[in-house]
Structures are given as structure tokens and as C-alpha cells.
Design an enzyme around this catalytic site. Structure first.
Site, PDB file in Angstrom:
ATOM      1  N   ASP A 198       0.857  -1.187   0.000  1.00  0.00           N
ATOM      2  CA  ASP A 198       0.000   0.000   0.000  1.00  0.00           C
ATOM      3  C   ASP A 198       0.893   1.237   0.000  1.00  0.00           C
ATOM      4  OD1 ASP A 198      -2.167   1.652   0.110  1.00  0.00           O
ATOM      5  OD2 ASP A 198      -2.800   1.093   2.127  1.00  0.00           O
TER       6      ASP A 198
ATOM      7  N   ASP B  29      -2.849   2.459  -6.074  1.00  0.00           N
ATOM      8  CA  ASP B  29      -1.804   2.517  -5.045  1.00  0.00           C
ATOM      9  C   ASP B  29      -1.724   1.303  -4.140  1.00  0.00           C
ATOM     10  OD1 ASP B  29      -4.231   3.052  -3.878  1.00  0.00           O
ATOM     11  OD2 ASP B  29      -3.461   4.586  -2.518  1.00  0.00           O
ATOM     12  N   GLU B  30      -2.431   0.217  -4.452  1.00  0.00           N
ATOM     13  CA  GLU B  30      -2.302  -0.978  -3.610  1.00  0.00           C
ATOM     14  C   GLU B  30      -2.578  -2.244  -4.404  1.00  0.00           C
ATOM     15  OE1 GLU B  30      -5.232  -1.672  -0.542  1.00  0.00           O
ATOM     16  OE2 GLU B  30      -6.589  -0.194  -1.439  1.00  0.00           O
TER      17      GLU B  30
END
Length: 378
Positions: A32, A126-127
Site C-alpha cells: 500500500d 496505489d495498492e
């Protein structure tokens, strides 16, 4: 500290472990990025470093898309109205979003993941989950892989990432939040069940504010409280989610990391600076949203059958209207036509429109004969 051991089939002290359905313990990493959008802006603009930054618009109807850690100290967070954010942090600096840049950085990060495993399941820009049980580097320890990936991300993008390492997806995601920012946390098979028992249910991934409140009314505030309820009780009060809550309360999650994870829907919405009362203005705004949705579908070879229109009124009440076509929507013009049919009946309006959104769902690949492109979220 749970960061010293490795989620192997047996830890270094011979602890009892929980096997997966395939008879072996998986090694799952959840990566993350830390305050991703805001961190990119601080990286690219030296003057923003160390200052409270919000990605979004400062107007009265604006919403914070992301907040730097300096801003979070004041209670600013994503999805917060800009007016509220500015009130909490008078020195907050707003910067407009640059999604093209964020997507490009996300692709850089994804390329790093791909050097370690083909089993990558992106959740957003983003993860992502990574299954490194068997990895391309032949590395034995998932913790070493996670550390190496984090170091590579920092060296190549000048951004930091946090990692969670465990034997299933549920715990890996929870673990990645434990040492933010720029940290790593490991939950081993030996510690998994006890870790969940001590955790407040409001911190469980998949338990939103409404569900957490419902659980609290039932006397369920921790994982231990949840574990104490039998399956029939949970099904009675939470329906289809009952079995999910039953098993995660015991630290068990058999979901696989799916690299071909298909989005069920793709949508876009916009909050207007001034309420809309005119149908032509609404159609113009809707067209911009349709263009975004269709561009994603076109780039990823996706088509969908169900079009949903979302309308939020000035008093914050909202409605949705949907139509399912007999065949997948074939063009942006067809998508616009269906959305227009859903929009027309709500006019004339008795109150202003604050927000419009359009979503295309029941997605499938347009060409089943070709390999699907791994998509990242809008």
C-alpha cells in the site's frame, strides 16, 4: 512484536499453523503506497514537502481526494469536504489532481511487482496483493521479498510504501496498516487468530461504519466478540456476509490472489460548483463522465450491459436509475443514449442537482479470444 517470524508452513519454533485449502500455507504480501497522490505532488514540487497538502479543489463543493500525512495530523482525510478540511487545517495547501501522472507511477510500481511474481491483484492505483508462495526470484522468505520491493519502489520512484505480510489476504491487508507510513508488519499463522481476536471490528477490512455500528448494538466490538457468535446468529443478522465474518473472526480467508481479477463495474461522478437545474447543463456534464467511463472500457477491452445513473440533490438525498441492455454497450454514443434515457424522466426538477454519476456494470471482455489486459482502477 509480530515482525520477527515468517508465515512459513511452520515457524522457526515449530508453532502450529493454519494450512490453506490446497494443504499449504500461502505467503501473501499487501503493498500500500503511503498517501499516494499527495506524496507524488510533494515529490514533484519541492515547496510542498513537509507541509499539509490536499489533492482536490478548495471550492465550497470540493472534496479531498488525498491528504498528506502532515494534513492527516489535523484530521484531514480523503472524501472530506474541502470546506471542512480547510477549517481543520487553515494552512492546508490544495493542489489539483494529475491522474495521468499517478497512473504512470502506478505502472512503474506494477512493473517492480512483476519481477517477483505473476500473481498480482491490483485493488487500485496505489495498492495490490502479491502471492509470493512460489516466486520468480526463488526467495524463501516473504518478508525479504516485501523489504526488497519496498526498497526498489523508494529507489525508482522516490516514494514510500508500506507492506503487510501474512498467510491470507485479509490479514495481509490489515497488517499493511500497522506500521504506516514506510513500514512493514508480519502476522504469522501462530499469531493470526489471537491478533484478530484483539482487533476492534471497525478496523476489519469489509466492515464499514454502518456494519460496525450494527455490530456494536449486538454487543460485538472486537474480533473475540465476533468469534463468540455462531454461524446461524451471524447469518441471521448479516445475511450473506455472515459466513465471511464467521471465518475471518478465526483468522481464516481462503480467497486466492487473482491476477485476472475482473472489475464488476466502472464509473465516474462529479460534484458541481453550483447546483444544476437545466437538463441541457446536466447532459453536458454527463457527457464528460461518459467519456471517462468509455475511455477506461476501451483501453481495457471491456464492455458492460447495465448503465446506472446517480443523482444527488442539493439537500444531499440521492437516487439511482438503471437500465440493462440485451447486449453489451458497443460505443460511447450508445452509452450516452442510455444514460440520456435515464436522465430525462427526472426533469423538470423541483430542487437542484449537486452531483451526477454514471456507471457501467456487468462488465466482460469485449474479445474473449484475446488475453485480458490487467487493469488498474480509474
Amino acid at each position: 512484536m509480530l515482525t520477527a517470524q515468517e508465515p512459513e508452513g511452520e515457524d522457526r519454533r515449530g508453532a502450529e499453523v493454519i494450512p490453506s485449502a490446497g494443504g499449504r500455507v500461502r505467503k501473501i504480501i499487501h503493498i500500500d503506497m503511503d498517501a499516494f497522490y499527495a506524496s507524488v505532488e510533494q515529490r514533484d514540487n519541492r515547496e510542498l514537502r513537509g507541509k499539509p497538502v490536499a489533492v482536490g479543489h478548495p471550492e465550497a463543493r470540493g472534496v479531498v481526494a488525498a491528504a498528506s500525512y502532515e494534513a492527516r495530523k489535523f484530521g484531514v482525510h480523503s472524501a472530506m469536504p474541502s470546506v471542512t478540511a480547510k477549517r481543520k487545517c487553515p494552512d492546508l495547501i490544495f493542489v489539483p489532481h494529475r491522474f495521468d501522472v499517478y497512473r504512470a507511477v502506478s505502472q512503474q510500481i506494477h512493473a517492480i511487482f512483476a519481477e517477483y511474481t505473476p500473481l498480482i491483484e491490483p485493488l487500485s492505483l496505489d495498492e495490490a496483493y502479491l502471492d509470493v508462495t512460489e516466486n520468480l526470484k526463488g526467495m524463501e522468505l516473504a518478508t525479504e521479498i516485501a523489504e526488497e520491493i519496498r526498497a526498489r519502489i523508494k529507489a525508482e520512484t522516490r516514494l514510500t510504501a508500506s507492506a503487510g505480510v501474512s498467510y491470507n489476504k485479509f490479514l495481509a491487508k490489515i497488517a499493511s496498516d500497522q506500521r504506516k507510513p514506510d513500514g512493514m508488519f508480519v502476522i504469522t499463522p501462530k499469531h493470526g487468530a489471537a491478533f484478530v481476536e484483539a482487533l476492534p471490528v471497525k478496523k476489519f477490512h469489509g466492515v464499514g461504519p454502518a456494519t460496525a455500528q450494527k455490530m456494536q448494538k449486538l454487543g460485538i466490538e472486537t474480533g473475540a466478540d465476533l468469534k463468540a457468535r455462531d454461524l446461524s446468529f451471524l447469518q441471521q443478522h448479516f445475511g450473506k456476509s455472515g459466513p465471511w465474518f464467521y471465518w475471518i473472526a478465526r483468522g481464516i480467508d481462503e480467497r486466492e490472489v487473482k491476477p485476472d481479477r475482473t472489475r464488476k463495474s466502472v464509473g465516474a461522478e462529479d460534484t458541481f460548483r453550483e447546483d444544476i437545474h437545466d437538463i441541457e447543463a446536466a447532459r453536458a456534464c454527463l457527457q464528460s463522465l461518459i467519456s471517462k467511463v468509455w475511455r477506461y472500457c476501451k483501453d481495457n477491452g471491456m464492455r458492460g450491459k447495465t448503465v446506472t445513473l446517480k443523482v444527488k440533490w442539493a439537500d444531499f438525498t440521492q437516487i439511482t436509475r438503471s437500465k440493462t441492455a440485451a447486449a453489451p454497450v458497443a460505443s460511447a454514443a450508445e452509452l450516452a443514449e442510455i444514460a440520456g434515457l435515464l436522465l430525462s424522466p427526472i426533469f423538470p426538477v423541483s430542487k437542484g442537482i449537486r452531483l451526477l454519476g454514471v456507471t457501467l456494470s456487468c462488465l466482460d471482455h469485449a474479445d474473449e479470444g484475446s488475453q485480458p489486459q490487467l487493469a488498474l482502477a480509474l
